[in-house]
Design an enzyme around this catalytic site. Structure first.
Site: not given
Ligand code: PPE
Length: 304
Positions: A157-159
């Site tokens: 995830a591109k958190v």
């Protein structure tokens, strides 16, 4: 400084650039659980087109799924909003930054039912690591900071919060006079750059890190497919920093960084210290694809 555009899409409405503000108690601002995307739109020979839009929108949704955030818009609505935002700003070529974040409501690390907010900003963004770097290669240093452990941060995830690690690494190597940071995984193998995936070329074989603890880069996937179509073998396998030192060529991939050659790592020249033939070939095909010059890959482009 960022180059301002006119409007930013916020929760279904177009808002003036300067009015695109949030409350200071916005949950994500404090605790970092939000998910973003980085997408590019290119002005190609057949008009402006967004590169691999579907894959980017899908990753925004899979990233929020990992973080247990429910986006209050459908994939179709977000896709439409991205196109509308570029158009309303009159941009022919730009970077696109969708962001899903938790808004004002409860404080404390459990966000309860704080509203899920979405924004989409667009702005002109040139070569991420400089025109000179894109052309002649950049100087890279292995950071003293380790990349995420797979059971601490969710790297698929591109958190937002994942980028604390990237920033620590980048600041460290910039202070030492380098252009970009390369991080090792928790076992000491190469993982990725602060905002890029990495590839090496040795004896005609391309190698890149497996997906275990890195972001599933869409540019990385594009390069693997292009290389396959060109008949160049790509291996997804862990490798060490000394294997990188003795590679013939190396390059970073990313939406922002595109395909940026690496000319030096930790004061060691990579090959002859300038972009090699495989890197240059892939880079040239990549730019032809994003600029709409190769019909075979036209399904990767969404025209405005
Ligand atoms: N790894 C990381 C950690 C990463 O942030 C990116 C993109 C990639 C790999 C490459 O992924 P892709 O863009 O799908 O090929 N980094 C984004 C943010 C850069 C920024 O400074 O902001 C980008 O390139 O848009």
């Amino acid at each position: 400084m960022i180059q301002e555009a006119k409007k930013i899409w916020m929760d279904g409405k177009m808002v003036g650039w300067k009015d695109a503000n949030v409350h200071v108690l916005t949950h994500t601002l404090h605790y970092g659980v939000g998910v973003f995307e980085g997408i590019r739109c290119y002005r190609g020979v057949k008009g402006s087109a967004i590169f691999r839009l579907k894959e980017h929108v899908d990753r925004l949704f899979t990233g929020t799924h990992i973080c247990q955030i429910e986006i209050p818009f459908s994939r179709e609505e977000i896709t439409r909003a991205i196109i509308d935002t570029i158009k309303v700003n009159g941009l022919e070529e730009c970077y696109i930054r969708p962001l899903v974040y938790l808004g004002y409501g409860a404080m404390g690390i459990f966000p309860r039912d704080n509203p899920v907010k979405v924004s989409i900003a667009t702005w002109p963004w040139g070569a991420y690591l400089g025109e000179e770097g894109l052309k002649n290669g950049i100087r890279v240093k292995v950071s003293s900071y380790t990349r995420h452990h797979v059971n601490i941060s969710m790297t698929k995830a591109k958190v937002c919060g994942n980028y604390v690690n990237s920033q620590l690494a980048k600041r460290e190597v910039i202070a030492s006079g380098f252009d970009e940071a390369l991080l090792l995984d928790t076992e000491g193998y190469i993982s990725e750059g602060s905002g890029e995936n990495i590839f090496t070329v040795r004896n005609g074989i391309i190698k890149t890190t497996p997906l275990t603890s890195i972001l599933e880069g869409i540019t990385r996937d594009s390069v693997i497919r292009i290389a396959g179509d060109e008949g160049i073998k790509v291996v997804e396998e862990r490798f060490t920093r000394d294997e990188l030192y003795i590679s013939d060529e190396a390059f970073f991939t990313g939406t922002a960084a595109e395909i940026t050659p690496i000319k030096e790592v930790d004061h060691r020249m990579i090959g002859p210290g300038k972009p090699g033939p495989v890197t240059k070939r892939l880079q040239s095909i990549f730019f032809d694809i994003v600029n709409g010059k190769i019909d075979r890959y036209s399904h990767w482009l969404t025209y405005l």
